[in-house]
Design a protein around this motif. Structure first.
Motif, PDB file in Angstrom:
ATOM      1  N   GLN A 273      20.405  45.298  55.381  1.00  0.00           N
ATOM      2  CA  GLN A 273      21.443  46.149  55.965  1.00  0.00           C
ATOM      3  C   GLN A 273      22.234  46.874  54.891  1.00  0.00           C
ATOM      4  OE1 GLN A 273      23.260  43.077  58.361  1.00  0.00           O
ATOM      5  NE2 GLN A 273      22.177  43.751  60.206  1.00  0.00           N
ATOM      6  N   ALA A 274      22.502  46.208  53.776  1.00  0.00           N
ATOM      7  CA  ALA A 274      23.205  46.858  52.670  1.00  0.00           C
ATOM      8  C   ALA A 274      22.351  47.971  52.078  1.00  0.00           C
ATOM      9  CB  ALA A 274      23.565  45.831  51.599  1.00  0.00           C
ATOM     10  N   ALA A 275      21.050  47.739  51.948  1.00  0.00           N
ATOM     11  CA  ALA A 275      20.152  48.778  51.431  1.00  0.00           C
ATOM     12  C   ALA A 275      20.110  49.970  52.381  1.00  0.00           C
ATOM     13  CB  ALA A 275      18.748  48.205  51.219  1.00  0.00           C
ATOM     14  N   GLN A 276      20.109  49.704  53.681  1.00  0.00           N
ATOM     15  CA  GLN A 276      20.134  50.798  54.653  1.00  0.00           C
ATOM     16  C   GLN A 276      21.419  51.613  54.532  1.00  0.00           C
ATOM     17  OE1 GLN A 276      19.398  48.309  58.127  1.00  0.00           O
ATOM     18  NE2 GLN A 276      17.345  49.186  58.354  1.00  0.00           N
ATOM     19  N   ARG A 277      22.534  50.937  54.312  1.00  0.00           N
ATOM     20  CA  ARG A 277      23.804  51.653  54.117  1.00  0.00           C
ATOM     21  C   ARG A 277      23.753  52.508  52.850  1.00  0.00           C
ATOM     22  NH1 ARG A 277      25.769  46.791  56.093  1.00  0.00           N
ATOM     23  NH2 ARG A 277      26.264  45.988  54.013  1.00  0.00           N
ATOM     24  N   ARG A 278      23.115  51.971  51.793  1.00  0.00           N
ATOM     25  CA  ARG A 278      22.995  52.749  50.558  1.00  0.00           C
ATOM     26  C   ARG A 278      22.120  53.984  50.768  1.00  0.00           C
ATOM     27  NH1 ARG A 278      22.425  47.609  48.567  1.00  0.00           N
ATOM     28  NH2 ARG A 278      20.208  47.875  48.034  1.00  0.00           N
ATOM     29  N   ILE A 279      21.098  53.865  51.591  1.00  0.00           N
ATOM     30  CA  ILE A 279      20.288  55.048  51.911  1.00  0.00           C
ATOM     31  C   ILE A 279      21.161  56.066  52.607  1.00  0.00           C
ATOM     32  CG2 ILE A 279      18.418  55.930  53.369  1.00  0.00           C
ATOM     33  CD1 ILE A 279      16.882  53.317  52.753  1.00  0.00           C
ATOM     34  N   ASP A 280      21.950  55.621  53.570  1.00  0.00           N
ATOM     35  CA  ASP A 280      22.812  56.531  54.343  1.00  0.00           C
ATOM     36  C   ASP A 280      23.877  57.198  53.480  1.00  0.00           C
ATOM     37  OD1 ASP A 280      21.376  55.932  56.635  1.00  0.00           O
ATOM     38  OD2 ASP A 280      22.816  54.441  57.351  1.00  0.00           O
ATOM     39  N   ASP A 281      24.439  56.436  52.516  1.00  0.00           N
ATOM     40  CA  ASP A 281      25.529  57.023  51.722  1.00  0.00           C
ATOM     41  C   ASP A 281      25.050  57.693  50.428  1.00  0.00           C
ATOM     42  OD1 ASP A 281      25.275  55.060  49.689  1.00  0.00           O
ATOM     43  OD2 ASP A 281      26.962  53.877  50.427  1.00  0.00           O
ATOM     44  N   GLY A 282      23.720  57.650  50.197  1.00  0.00           N
ATOM     45  CA  GLY A 282      23.171  58.352  49.042  1.00  0.00           C
ATOM     46  C   GLY A 282      23.142  57.564  47.747  1.00  0.00           C
ATOM     47  N   SER A 283      23.495  56.286  47.794  1.00  0.00           N
ATOM     48  CA  SER A 283      23.508  55.501  46.559  1.00  0.00           C
ATOM     49  C   SER A 283      22.254  54.645  46.378  1.00  0.00           C
ATOM     50  CB  SER A 283      24.757  54.616  46.508  1.00  0.00           C
ATOM     51  OG  SER A 283      24.743  53.670  47.565  1.00  0.00           O
ATOM     52  N   PHE A 284      21.331  54.706  47.322  1.00  0.00           N
ATOM     53  CA  PHE A 284      20.097  53.925  47.234  1.00  0.00           C
ATOM     54  C   PHE A 284      19.251  54.433  46.065  1.00  0.00           C
ATOM     55  CE2 PHE A 284      15.641  53.052  48.292  1.00  0.00           C
ATOM     56  CZ  PHE A 284      15.692  51.709  48.583  1.00  0.00           C
ATOM     57  N   GLY A 285      18.729  53.495  45.291  1.00  0.00           N
ATOM     58  CA  GLY A 285      17.859  53.868  44.186  1.00  0.00           C
ATOM     59  C   GLY A 285      18.573  54.055  42.866  1.00  0.00           C
ATOM     60  N   TYR A 286      19.879  53.789  42.858  1.00  0.00           N
ATOM     61  CA  TYR A 286      20.659  53.876  41.625  1.00  0.00           C
ATOM     62  C   TYR A 286      21.165  52.491  41.267  1.00  0.00           C
ATOM     63  CZ  TYR A 286      20.597  58.874  42.475  1.00  0.00           C
ATOM     64  OH  TYR A 286      20.186  60.164  42.693  1.00  0.00           O
ATOM     65  N   CYS A 287      21.067  52.155  40.002  1.00  0.00           N
ATOM     66  CA  CYS A 287      21.498  50.848  39.517  1.00  0.00           C
ATOM     67  C   CYS A 287      23.015  50.734  39.644  1.00  0.00           C
ATOM     68  CB  CYS A 287      21.079  50.681  38.055  1.00  0.00           C
ATOM     69  SG  CYS A 287      21.586  49.107  37.334  1.00  0.00           S
TER      70      CYS A 287
ATOM     71  N   CYS B  84      24.407  50.227  35.643  1.00  0.00           N
ATOM     72  CA  CYS B  84      24.387  51.304  34.642  1.00  0.00           C
ATOM     73  C   CYS B  84      24.339  52.704  35.255  1.00  0.00           C
ATOM     74  CB  CYS B  84      23.208  51.124  33.679  1.00  0.00           C
ATOM     75  SG  CYS B  84      21.589  51.419  34.423  1.00  0.00           S
ATOM     76  N   GLY B  85      24.028  52.795  36.553  1.00  0.00           N
ATOM     77  CA  GLY B  85      23.993  54.082  37.225  1.00  0.00           C
ATOM     78  C   GLY B  85      22.689  54.842  37.093  1.00  0.00           C
ATOM     79  N   ASP B  86      21.737  54.315  36.315  1.00  0.00           N
ATOM     80  CA  ASP B  86      20.436  54.975  36.166  1.00  0.00           C
ATOM     81  C   ASP B  86      19.609  54.826  37.433  1.00  0.00           C
ATOM     82  OD1 ASP B  86      21.049  55.738  33.595  1.00  0.00           O
ATOM     83  OD2 ASP B  86      19.873  54.155  32.631  1.00  0.00           O
ATOM     84  N   ASP B  87      18.572  55.655  37.521  1.00  0.00           N
ATOM     85  CA  ASP B  87      17.629  55.539  38.632  1.00  0.00           C
ATOM     86  C   ASP B  87      16.879  54.218  38.548  1.00  0.00           C
ATOM     87  OD1 ASP B  87      18.273  58.064  39.520  1.00  0.00           O
ATOM     88  OD2 ASP B  87      16.493  59.024  38.684  1.00  0.00           O
ATOM     89  N   ILE B  88      16.646  53.615  39.711  1.00  0.00           N
ATOM     90  CA  ILE B  88      15.750  52.460  39.806  1.00  0.00           C
ATOM     91  C   ILE B  88      14.384  53.042  40.146  1.00  0.00           C
ATOM     92  CG2 ILE B  88      15.220  50.328  41.043  1.00  0.00           C
ATOM     93  CD1 ILE B  88      18.229  50.112  41.706  1.00  0.00           C
ATOM     94  N   SER B  89      13.363  52.637  39.421  1.00  0.00           N
ATOM     95  CA  SER B  89      12.040  53.226  39.637  1.00  0.00           C
ATOM     96  C   SER B  89      11.533  52.942  41.049  1.00  0.00           C
ATOM     97  CB  SER B  89      11.041  52.690  38.613  1.00  0.00           C
ATOM     98  OG  SER B  89      10.741  51.335  38.879  1.00  0.00           O
TER      99      SER B  89
ATOM    100  N   PRO C 183      12.669  46.263  47.668  1.00  0.00           N
ATOM    101  CA  PRO C 183      13.461  47.382  48.186  1.00  0.00           C
ATOM    102  C   PRO C 183      14.954  47.126  48.330  1.00  0.00           C
ATOM    103  CG  PRO C 183      11.779  46.719  49.776  1.00  0.00           C
ATOM    104  CD  PRO C 183      11.655  45.822  48.598  1.00  0.00           C
ATOM    105  N   VAL C 184      15.370  45.864  48.311  1.00  0.00           N
ATOM    106  CA  VAL C 184      16.792  45.566  48.463  1.00  0.00           C
ATOM    107  C   VAL C 184      17.509  45.459  47.125  1.00  0.00           C
ATOM    108  CG1 VAL C 184      16.496  44.443  50.706  1.00  0.00           C
ATOM    109  CG2 VAL C 184      16.384  43.073  48.616  1.00  0.00           C
ATOM    110  N   THR C 185      16.792  45.687  46.042  1.00  0.00           N
ATOM    111  CA  THR C 185      17.391  45.528  44.722  1.00  0.00           C
ATOM    112  C   THR C 185      18.517  46.523  44.488  1.00  0.00           C
ATOM    113  OG1 THR C 185      16.919  45.237  42.377  1.00  0.00           O
ATOM    114  CG2 THR C 185      15.828  47.065  43.462  1.00  0.00           C
ATOM    115  N   THR C 186      19.461  46.099  43.679  1.00  0.00           N
ATOM    116  CA  THR C 186      20.585  46.968  43.330  1.00  0.00           C
ATOM    117  C   THR C 186      20.654  47.215  41.827  1.00  0.00           C
ATOM    118  OG1 THR C 186      22.069  45.076  43.151  1.00  0.00           O
ATOM    119  CG2 THR C 186      21.968  46.193  45.299  1.00  0.00           C
ATOM    120  N   LEU C 187      19.713  46.618  41.082  1.00  0.00           N
ATOM    121  CA  LEU C 187      19.725  46.746  39.628  1.00  0.00           C
ATOM    122  C   LEU C 187      18.384  47.276  39.129  1.00  0.00           C
ATOM    123  CD1 LEU C 187      21.349  43.310  38.690  1.00  0.00           C
ATOM    124  CD2 LEU C 187      22.490  45.537  38.798  1.00  0.00           C
TER     125      LEU C 187
END
Length: 120
Positions: free
Chosen positions: A69-83, A86-91, A99-103
């Motif tokens: 659910q947190a990953a789905q919220r990150r997709i919705d708010d545009g923060s999914f895929g960012y660490c 450090c703020g870098d892209d997650i590959s 898919p639920v990783t935040t780092l």
């Protein structure tokens, strides 16, 4: 991250969530059915062990639901895929594996190393 990748992860996470919820419902139905009477104590112990194992699995899945659910919220708010660190892209490869990783892998490796040093 490209829109097609985000859509892939949105669908994947939704399917995972649906599967976990379905399994949970099935477990509830199984647990509320009439309990069998076992003549052999070993059979009863095996059945209880199986139930305990199933409940442990469902507890792990309950925790995974929150992460999905947190990953789905990150997709919705545009923060999914960012660490988150450090703020870098997650590959995309890392996200496909978890898919639920935040780092990102570097930050996760550093975190695990720090936990190892602290003895966590």
């Amino acid at each position: 991250m490209e829109a097609k990748d985000l859509e892939f992860f949105r669908k994947y996470l939704t399917q995972e969530l649906d599967d976990i919820l379905r399994k949970g419902e099935e477990t509830i139905e199984d647990m509320t059915e009439t309990r069998e009477v076992y003549a052999d104590p070993a059979d009863r112990a095996t059945a209880e062990s199986d139930r305990s194992f199933t409940l442990r699995l469902r507890d792990r899945e309950r925790k995974l639901i929150k992460k999905i659910q947190a990953a789905q919220r990150r997709i919705d708010d545009g923060s999914f895929g960012y660490c988150e660190e450090c703020g870098d892209d997650i590959s995309v490869e890392r996200l496909k594996a978890r898919p639920v990783t935040t780092l990102c892998i570097e930050c996760k490796s550093r975190q695990e190393e720090e936990e190892k040093v602290r003895g966590d």
